[in-house]
Design an enzyme around this catalytic site. Structure first.
Site, PDB file in Angstrom:
ATOM      1  CE  LYS A 164      -4.583  -2.078   2.657  1.00  0.00           C
ATOM      2  NZ  LYS A 164      -3.846  -3.415   2.356  1.00  0.00           N
ATOM      3  NE  ARG A 209      -8.263 -11.013  10.460  1.00  0.00           N
ATOM      4  CZ  ARG A 209      -8.704  -9.678  11.214  1.00  0.00           C
ATOM      5  NH1 ARG A 209      -8.867  -9.232  11.972  1.00  0.00           N
ATOM      6  NH2 ARG A 209      -8.949  -8.973   9.948  1.00  0.00           N
TER       7      ARG A 209
HETATM    8  O1  S5P Z   1      -9.231  -2.837   1.250  1.00  0.00           O
HETATM    9  C1  S5P Z   1      -8.849  -4.417   2.153  1.00  0.00           C
HETATM   10  C2  S5P Z   1      -7.229  -4.293   1.295  1.00  0.00           C
HETATM   11  C3  S5P Z   1      -6.603  -5.008   1.688  1.00  0.00           C
HETATM   12  S1  S5P Z   1      -5.676  -5.233   0.630  1.00  0.00           S
HETATM   13  N1  S5P Z   1      -8.984  -4.193   2.847  1.00  0.00           N
HETATM   14  C4  S5P Z   1      -8.158  -5.491   3.476  1.00  0.00           C
HETATM   15  O2  S5P Z   1      -8.058  -6.020   4.660  1.00  0.00           O
HETATM   16  N2  S5P Z   1      -7.448  -5.201   3.060  1.00  0.00           N
HETATM   17  C5  S5P Z   1      -5.606  -6.369   3.646  1.00  0.00           C
HETATM   18  O3  S5P Z   1      -6.949  -8.167   3.095  1.00  0.00           O
HETATM   19  C6  S5P Z   1      -5.527  -6.309   5.047  1.00  0.00           C
HETATM   20  O4  S5P Z   1      -4.058  -5.752   5.099  1.00  0.00           O
HETATM   21  C7  S5P Z   1      -5.459  -7.925   5.124  1.00  0.00           C
HETATM   22  O5  S5P Z   1      -3.989  -8.571   4.912  1.00  0.00           O
HETATM   23  C8  S5P Z   1      -5.783  -8.235   4.901  1.00  0.00           C
HETATM   24  C9  S5P Z   1      -7.627  -8.829   4.845  1.00  0.00           C
HETATM   25  O6  S5P Z   1      -7.425  -9.957   6.200  1.00  0.00           O
HETATM   26  P1  S5P Z   1      -8.429 -10.309   6.592  1.00  0.00           P
HETATM   27  O7  S5P Z   1      -7.869 -11.128   7.790  1.00  0.00           O
HETATM   28  O8  S5P Z   1      -9.227  -9.725   7.602  1.00  0.00           O
HETATM   29  O9  S5P Z   1      -9.554 -11.739   5.911  1.00  0.00           O
END
Ligand code: S5P
Length: 270
Positions: free
Chosen positions: A94, A241
């Site tokens: 980012k 997650r």
């Molecule tokens: O808008 C966003 C963009 C990104 S790249 N929302 C996000 O959650 N991400 C990334 O996606 C965030 O940095 C994390 O690494 C991943 C989501 O992780 P989760 O555990 O919530 O599925």
């Protein structure tokens, strides 16, 4: 439902960005449009999880600045796992600064992201110069840039003119900007821009079966792969997650792969 006019395989053949083309080929070959977000702070843990889920994913997404014991050996091992299993790497950095600073952050420092990551992403809040900062190394090494056009978190200000600039830059130059991070497709699939969506989980807020875990305590918001792919037209779902935090990450990866691929196939057929 969102309508696709081209399959991901057809889009691979015409994709003007080398990393994007490889990704679309891998997706079609392995029948997986699942990206795993390896958000763990210990390199051995990342590598062992990567090895376990590799058969079910097209992309390893990393945040190398959270790895406590980062080294170039870690990068070499992750690259070896990726090559063995037909997976590409996306460092979710980012970038958000002026072009020259982003250039240095991409190429230099202890991470040297450009050297090993097939994709990286950038915010466009500082204007289009950030893309020009990343351009040199990206073009030289055949990398793909992804711009943040929308975010999954509550209250996000990546909207309005920021979204519009990201979409405009991608539409203008898909050979460099091979994708957008967004909740769904913001361009027709003939634009040769790959959409990737985070905030995805089988227990998303629209889940018909699972007890919905609509988010976390930090503003993250989840939808199911079906909603992101079929209703909103995204190409690749990014899952962290819901897989790495599951009691059985391999089983969770398989379930997310199957759900995401079925949603894609149905959105092609309709
Ligand atoms: O808008 C966003 C963009 C990104 S790249 N929302 C996000 O959650 N991400 C990334 O996606 C965030 O940095 C994390 O690494 C991943 C989501 O992780 P989760 O555990 O919530 O599925």
């Amino acid at each position: 439902h969102h309508r696709r006019t081209l399959t991901l395989e057809q889009r691979a053949a015409r994709c003007p960005n080398p990393a994007g083309r490889r990704l679309l080929e891998i997706i079609s070959r392995k029948r997986t449009n699942l990206c795993i977000s390896l958000d763990m702070t210990d390199s051995a843990e990342i590598l062992s999880t990567a090895r376990l889920v590799a058969p079910y994913v097209c992309l390893f997404k990393t945040h190398v600045d959270i790895v406590a014991d980062f080294s170039q050996d870690f990068v070499a091992e992750l690259t070896a796992i990726a090559e063995e299993h037909d997976v590409l790497i996306f460092e979710d950095r980012k970038f958000a600064d002026i072009g020259n600073t982003a250039r240095l952050q991409y190429e230099a420092g202890m991470y040297r992201i450009a050297e090993w990551s097939h994709f990286t992403n950038a915010h466009v809040v500082s204007g289009p110069g950030v893309v020009d900062g990343l351009r040199g190394a990206a073009e030289r090494l055949g990398r793909g840039l992804l711009l943040l056009a929308e975010m999954s978190s509550a209250g996000s200000l990546v909207t309005g003119p920021v979204t519009e600039l990201a979409v405009e830059l991608a539409a203008r130059e898909p050979a460099l900007i091979t994708g957008l991070i967004a909740g769904g497709a913001l361009l027709p699939d003939t634009a040769d821009v790959i959409t990737m969506s985070p905030g995805v989980s089988l227990a998303g807020e629209d889940s018909p079966t699972a007890r919905p875990a609509a988010g976390d305590s930090f503003g993250q918001q989840y939808v199911t792969p079906r909603r992101a792919i079929m209703d909103r037209g995204t190409d690749v779902v990014i899952v962290g997650r819901a897989i790495i935090g599951a009691a059985d990450p391999v089983a969770a990866a398989k379930l997310h792969q199957t759900a995401a691929w079925q949603a894609y196939e149905q959105s092609v057929a309709h």
